[in-house]
Each structure stands twice: as C-alpha cells, then as structure tokens.
Scaffold this motif. Sequence first.
Motif, PDB file in Angstrom:
ATOM      1  N   MET A   1      13.464  -0.587  -2.232  1.00 49.60           N
ATOM      2  CA  MET A   1      12.552  -0.027  -3.295  1.00 49.60           C
ATOM      3  C   MET A   1      11.751   1.021  -2.800  1.00 49.60           C
ATOM      4  O   MET A   1      11.348   2.058  -3.416  1.00 49.60           O
ATOM      5  CB  MET A   1      11.460  -1.037  -3.923  1.00 49.60           C
ATOM      6  CG  MET A   1      12.348  -2.318  -4.488  1.00 49.60           C
ATOM      7  SD  MET A   1      12.983  -1.832  -5.745  1.00 49.60           S
ATOM      8  CE  MET A   1      14.871  -1.957  -5.744  1.00 49.60           C
ATOM      9  N   LEU A   2      11.061   1.130  -1.528  1.00 50.23           N
ATOM     10  CA  LEU A   2      10.357   2.023  -0.995  1.00 50.23           C
ATOM     11  C   LEU A   2      11.317   3.429  -0.781  1.00 50.23           C
ATOM     12  O   LEU A   2      10.720   4.438  -1.284  1.00 50.23           O
ATOM     13  CB  LEU A   2       9.731   1.594   0.159  1.00 50.23           C
ATOM     14  CG  LEU A   2       8.732   0.715   0.280  1.00 50.23           C
ATOM     15  CD1 LEU A   2       8.488   0.368   1.699  1.00 50.23           C
ATOM     16  CD2 LEU A   2       7.563   1.258  -0.445  1.00 50.23           C
ATOM     17  N   SER A   3      12.440   3.112  -0.488  1.00 50.83           N
ATOM     18  CA  SER A   3      13.546   4.409  -0.390  1.00 50.83           C
ATOM     19  C   SER A   3      13.565   5.105  -1.816  1.00 50.83           C
ATOM     20  O   SER A   3      14.042   6.270  -1.759  1.00 50.83           O
ATOM     21  CB  SER A   3      14.622   3.874   0.254  1.00 50.83           C
ATOM     22  OG  SER A   3      14.601   3.415   1.823  1.00 50.83           O
ATOM     23  N   ALA A   4      13.625   4.229  -2.513  1.00 50.70           N
ATOM     24  CA  ALA A   4      14.209   4.513  -4.183  1.00 50.70           C
ATOM     25  C   ALA A   4      13.118   5.401  -4.499  1.00 50.70           C
ATOM     26  O   ALA A   4      13.352   6.463  -5.334  1.00 50.70           O
ATOM     27  CB  ALA A   4      14.589   3.570  -4.910  1.00 50.70           C
ATOM     28  N   LEU A   5      11.836   4.901  -4.559  1.00 46.84           N
ATOM     29  CA  LEU A   5      10.777   5.934  -4.776  1.00 46.84           C
ATOM     30  C   LEU A   5      10.550   7.098  -4.339  1.00 46.84           C
ATOM     31  O   LEU A   5      10.179   8.052  -4.915  1.00 46.84           O
ATOM     32  CB  LEU A   5       9.357   4.842  -4.628  1.00 46.84           C
ATOM     33  CG  LEU A   5       8.827   3.945  -5.687  1.00 46.84           C
ATOM     34  CD1 LEU A   5       7.652   2.960  -5.256  1.00 46.84           C
ATOM     35  CD2 LEU A   5       8.655   4.343  -7.171  1.00 46.84           C
ATOM     36  N   LEU A   6      10.518   6.961  -2.927  1.00 46.98           N
ATOM     37  CA  LEU A   6      10.523   8.298  -2.213  1.00 46.98           C
ATOM     38  C   LEU A   6      11.793   9.185  -2.581  1.00 46.98           C
ATOM     39  O   LEU A   6      11.562  10.580  -2.721  1.00 46.98           O
ATOM     40  CB  LEU A   6      10.422   8.129  -0.713  1.00 46.98           C
ATOM     41  CG  LEU A   6      10.294   9.326   0.265  1.00 46.98           C
ATOM     42  CD1 LEU A   6       8.898  10.171  -0.124  1.00 46.98           C
ATOM     43  CD2 LEU A   6      10.417   9.039   1.670  1.00 46.98           C
ATOM     44  N   ALA A   7      12.911   8.879  -2.720  1.00 50.55           N
ATOM     45  CA  ALA A   7      13.874   9.781  -2.949  1.00 50.55           C
ATOM     46  C   ALA A   7      13.798  10.328  -4.462  1.00 50.55           C
ATOM     47  O   ALA A   7      14.115  11.723  -4.528  1.00 50.55           O
ATOM     48  CB  ALA A   7      15.158   8.888  -2.765  1.00 50.55           C
TER      49      ALA A   7
ATOM     50  N   ILE B   1       0.804  -1.070  -0.055  1.00 48.99           N
ATOM     51  CA  ILE B   1       0.037  -0.009  -0.008  1.00 48.99           C
ATOM     52  C   ILE B   1       0.956   1.038  -0.024  1.00 48.99           C
ATOM     53  O   ILE B   1       0.625   2.267  -0.705  1.00 48.99           O
ATOM     54  CB  ILE B   1      -1.007  -0.109   1.035  1.00 48.99           C
ATOM     55  CG1 ILE B   1      -1.967  -1.046   0.924  1.00 48.99           C
ATOM     56  CG2 ILE B   1      -1.644   1.380   1.224  1.00 48.99           C
ATOM     57  CD1 ILE B   1      -2.634  -1.330   2.318  1.00 48.99           C
ATOM     58  N   ALA B   2       1.948   1.498   0.978  1.00 49.96           N
ATOM     59  CA  ALA B   2       2.749   2.352   1.042  1.00 49.96           C
ATOM     60  C   ALA B   2       3.494   2.601  -0.592  1.00 49.96           C
ATOM     61  O   ALA B   2       3.764   3.636  -1.027  1.00 49.96           O
ATOM     62  CB  ALA B   2       3.821   2.180   2.154  1.00 49.96           C
ATOM     63  N   GLY B   3       3.969   1.493  -1.036  1.00 46.35           N
ATOM     64  CA  GLY B   3       4.766   1.552  -2.361  1.00 46.35           C
ATOM     65  C   GLY B   3       3.700   1.906  -3.480  1.00 46.35           C
ATOM     66  O   GLY B   3       4.149   2.786  -4.352  1.00 46.35           O
ATOM     67  N   ALA B   4       2.404   1.629  -3.428  1.00 47.53           N
ATOM     68  CA  ALA B   4       1.298   2.194  -4.436  1.00 47.53           C
ATOM     69  C   ALA B   4       1.369   3.779  -4.177  1.00 47.53           C
ATOM     70  O   ALA B   4       1.264   4.329  -5.367  1.00 47.53           O
ATOM     71  CB  ALA B   4      -0.026   1.521  -4.158  1.00 47.53           C
ATOM     72  N   ALA B   5       1.186   4.098  -3.194  1.00 43.72           N
ATOM     73  CA  ALA B   5       1.182   5.667  -2.932  1.00 43.72           C
ATOM     74  C   ALA B   5       2.217   6.431  -3.366  1.00 43.72           C
ATOM     75  O   ALA B   5       1.973   7.464  -4.092  1.00 43.72           O
ATOM     76  CB  ALA B   5       0.813   5.852  -1.302  1.00 43.72           C
ATOM     77  N   LEU B   6       3.520   5.826  -3.112  1.00 40.43           N
ATOM     78  CA  LEU B   6       4.679   6.397  -3.395  1.00 40.43           C
ATOM     79  C   LEU B   6       5.027   6.294  -5.017  1.00 40.43           C
ATOM     80  O   LEU B   6       5.439   7.126  -5.540  1.00 40.43           O
ATOM     81  CB  LEU B   6       5.944   5.922  -2.809  1.00 40.43           C
ATOM     82  CG  LEU B   6       5.942   6.075  -1.180  1.00 40.43           C
ATOM     83  CD1 LEU B   6       7.087   5.475  -0.606  1.00 40.43           C
ATOM     84  CD2 LEU B   6       6.421   7.506  -1.195  1.00 40.43           C
ATOM     85  N   GLY B   7       4.660   5.164  -5.534  1.00 41.89           N
ATOM     86  CA  GLY B   7       4.399   5.019  -6.961  1.00 41.89           C
ATOM     87  C   GLY B   7       3.590   6.033  -7.818  1.00 41.89           C
ATOM     88  O   GLY B   7       4.007   6.508  -8.693  1.00 41.89           O
ATOM     89  N   ALA B   8       2.560   6.253  -7.224  1.00 39.52           N
ATOM     90  CA  ALA B   8       1.488   7.184  -7.513  1.00 39.52           C
ATOM     91  C   ALA B   8       2.087   8.705  -7.554  1.00 39.52           C
ATOM     92  O   ALA B   8       1.921   9.307  -8.559  1.00 39.52           O
ATOM     93  CB  ALA B   8       0.048   7.169  -6.952  1.00 39.52           C
ATOM     94  N   TYR B   9       2.886   8.876  -6.411  1.00 37.71           N
ATOM     95  CA  TYR B   9       3.653  10.401  -6.209  1.00 37.71           C
ATOM     96  C   TYR B   9       4.667  10.285  -7.512  1.00 37.71           C
ATOM     97  O   TYR B   9       4.651  11.376  -7.745  1.00 37.71           O
ATOM     98  CB  TYR B   9       4.066  10.202  -4.794  1.00 37.71           C
ATOM     99  CG  TYR B   9       4.790  11.431  -4.691  1.00 37.71           C
ATOM    100  CD1 TYR B   9       4.255  12.760  -4.988  1.00 37.71           C
ATOM    101  CD2 TYR B   9       5.799  11.542  -3.786  1.00 37.71           C
ATOM    102  CE1 TYR B   9       5.061  13.801  -4.612  1.00 37.71           C
ATOM    103  CE2 TYR B   9       6.528  12.452  -3.455  1.00 37.71           C
ATOM    104  CZ  TYR B   9       6.263  13.730  -3.892  1.00 37.71           C
ATOM    105  OH  TYR B   9       6.952  15.094  -3.516  1.00 37.71           O
TER     106      TYR B   9
END
Length: 502
Positions: free
Chosen positions: A144-150, A65-73
């Motif tokens: 992967m989460l860190s990469a998306l947010l960065a 779910i967190a990855g989906a939100a960050l991917g959308a961002y």
Amino acid sequence: MAKRRQVPGRSTLDKDLGKFTYLEEAGQFVARSLVRPAAGLIFLVLAALLASLYVGTGPGGIAIIAGAALGAYMAINIGANDVTNNVGAAVGAQAITMVQALVIAAFFDAAGALLAGGEVVKTISSGIVQSGAMPSGAAFIWVMLSALLAAALSVNLATWLNAPVSTTHAIVGGVLGAGVAAAGFSAISWQSMREITLSWVLSPLISAVIAAGFLAFIYEFIAYRQNKIAAAVTWLPVLLGVMGGSFAAYLAFKGLENVVTITLGRAAAAGLVIGVATWAASKPLIRRRAMGLENRNQSLRKLFRLPLIFSAALLSFAHGANDVSNAIGPLSAIVHATSSNDLTQTVAVPLWVMTIGAFGISAGILLFGPRLILIVGKQITRLNPIRAFCVAISAAVTVLVASWFGLPVSSTHIAIGSVFGVGFFREWYMQNSKRRAAYIAMKAGENEVVKPKLKATPEEARRRFLVRRSHFLTIIAAWVITVPVAALLGAAIYKILALLSL
C-alpha cells in the motif's frame, strides 16, 4: 574587446545599489515560486501529525504516519491534476472566473469526499489486491505504501508536464505492480480488475452519449426555436430538475448511509421529490432572468451561466466522492492491517483518514489548480455556456452513477469523453440537421428553397472539424502509459522498501 560604455552621471554607488535591487527582485521571485510547494509540505507534516495523534504508541505507528503523509501527497496531486475535470468547462466557457472556479471546486470536492466517498474507498483498498494472498501483514503494508508513492510521483510528473492524466489509473497501476512484486500474479483480484477496466472503457463512451443527448435536446427544443427565450423559460427548469433530482437521489442513498439506512426505492422517491421542487423553484428564477433579454444566442448563453455554475459544483462533489479513494484507500488498508490480523475483513474508513483525503484534494486545487484548469476547457473543442453545461452535467451524472456502484472510474476520461461527445455531435448536427438548416434559412430571410451545397473537398472538410483529432492520440497514450508506468514504479518501490526492511 570594446570597452563597456559608461552611463554619464551614474556613480559606482548607484551601480552597486542597482545590483542589489536586481538580487532582491530575483530573491522575491524565487520566494514566490516556493510558497506553494512550502504550503503543500506543511500540509503533509500536518497530516503526519494528525496520524501520530491517532496512533499514539499503538502498533504500526511508523507505517501509519508514513501512509498519512503519502496519502496527503497523493491527495494534493489529485486536486492539482483533476481540477480541470470539474470546472475546466465552466472556465473555458467564461461562465466563472478562475478564483470562483477554485473556490467552488475546493469546497464541493471536500464535501463529496466526506459525505459520499466511503464506498469507492473500499474498492481501492481491498478490491484489487487479495490481502489474504500476501506473505504477511507487513508485506501488505509495504504494498500500500509503494502504491501511494508510485501513483503520487507519476501524477506529480504529469502535472509538471501539463498533462491531465487519470489519477485512478495511477493508483490502480501502483497497487497492481506492488501487489505482483510482493506475492506474484495470484495476489491480484482479476475479477475486480476486469470490472474496473470495463468501467474505464465504458464510462467515457457513456458520458459522451449523455452529453450529446443533452445538447441534442437543447438544440431541438431551445436553441433552434423561433422564440428561443420562451423555450428556455419552459425547458431550462426541467433540465435543472433532472440534475437536482439525480444529485439528491445519490446523496440520499450513499451520502447518508452512515447516518440512516435508506433503500434504493426511497432514495429514488426522494430524488423525484427534490427534482420536482427544483423545477418549481427554478421556474420563477429563470423567468425573471429572461425578462428584457433579446431573442438571440448571446441572451440564451446568459441564462445557462447560473445552471453551469450549479453543475460545476455537482461535478466537484462527484469528483470528491469518487477520487478520494485514490488517496486514502491504501491508507485505510494500512490502518486496518496494523490493527487486525484478519486482512480479509471489510476495510473501515476512519474519519481522520477521510479528512486527510478531503482537505488534501482541496489544498491541491487551491495551490496548483490553475496550472491545468484551461486544458479541458479550451484545447479540445470550443465551449460556450450551453455546451459546457452539457459537459458538466453529463460528467457529473456518469461519475455519480459509477460511485453509486463502487467503481473507481477515471474522472479525467469521463470529462474528456463528455467534451468529445459535445464536439462530435456538433459536427454531425451542423451537417445533417434539417431544423438547423430551416432556422438559418428563416433568419436569413430566405423563403425560397435552399440551394444544395457543393460537396466539400477532404481538405475543406478537415478545416470544418470542431474537434481536434490529435487529442485522441493524447488520450490513448495516457490510457496505455499511465497504468504500466505506475505499476513498474510501484513494483520497484516495493522491492526497495523490502530490501531496506531486512
């Protein structure tokens, strides 16, 4: 202190009402400025809800779910920053309006991501970090989460600063930095990084050469001919056939791979057939549009407006196919890691993940695209419909070929490389083309030998430049800074997430 002069006939009630009016206007202004960020936030919530429907009570639900939100961002930021690459040339040449550009880019970006984005997604999600070298599956998910947010934060900042940057550089830098923070330098697939870096270096050079080649062809066979309208009627359908054929071959080979298997030879044959059909169908259309046009450059530009719109749509499709990986590649890896203990397997791309990326890019284009859309179109060199057509078709072909081979190239550098190719070729052509000199002499009615020009001073030569040299520094700075900044930010975010998970 002097007393404030009173306005005759104005009561205290009127002044109080005026203050309320000002407050109301200020409130409306603030509300309008918050509409687009609020709409973007709503999309992030919808993406998270879609992921929750997919996950249910399964393992790793919070991470997905967190990855989906960050991917959308990240997808929204891609649409906001990279839309200049797709339609900036067309808008800069005044071939289409801003609204038309946004609609074309939003629709064809989403189509390219859904139909032809899978191959590049696999490269981003599993080709940079060796998942088998991760300490655990949880560490891989944090990477992967860190990469998306960065990447999303760095692109968001660049957009706020009105700087078109490479979103591909941002996500690759984020994956690289987080991967090193998690498992050291041995976790990085340096062979893949070499291939990706080589594609970054070569792609703008290739696009510049292709754009210059198209412009040279148009100058030699159309623009500087005595009867340029007749030449355009002959050769413009050929250019459209080349564009349509290359697009069809790519779509047949990659876009339909999930429906039916088509070999490279058959895809090339399909492209040839579509190219010939496009040539045949466009001939009467161009002929009708050319009727009654005067034999002048302004008329020639009118003939190139419609092909320019088509090429802008093709470039948007190519952008969606290639750059959707920057948003959902890491998300696909997260989904895979939560459902399989074997992190070395090929990463599949679920349809709902691809949907988030496709519609996220479209949302970013529609909400924030106008902020940067004129930078590529007007600030590097002056474009008209002919030159913008060469930029668009060159960038589209280059991105499509890169996506064909699964290389996550920078569409920003490809687009700018095409613009530079057109600009530098114009500089060379105006100084060295015998055909242009003869054409100008004929138009001026000079039948005598053209007098040699005096050698220009260095200052005069600089004033004649058609390309702003200062943009070279901008591109080099973006090239050098984007990857290390995203890498450092990705490493820092990973360390923070790792501490919080203890």
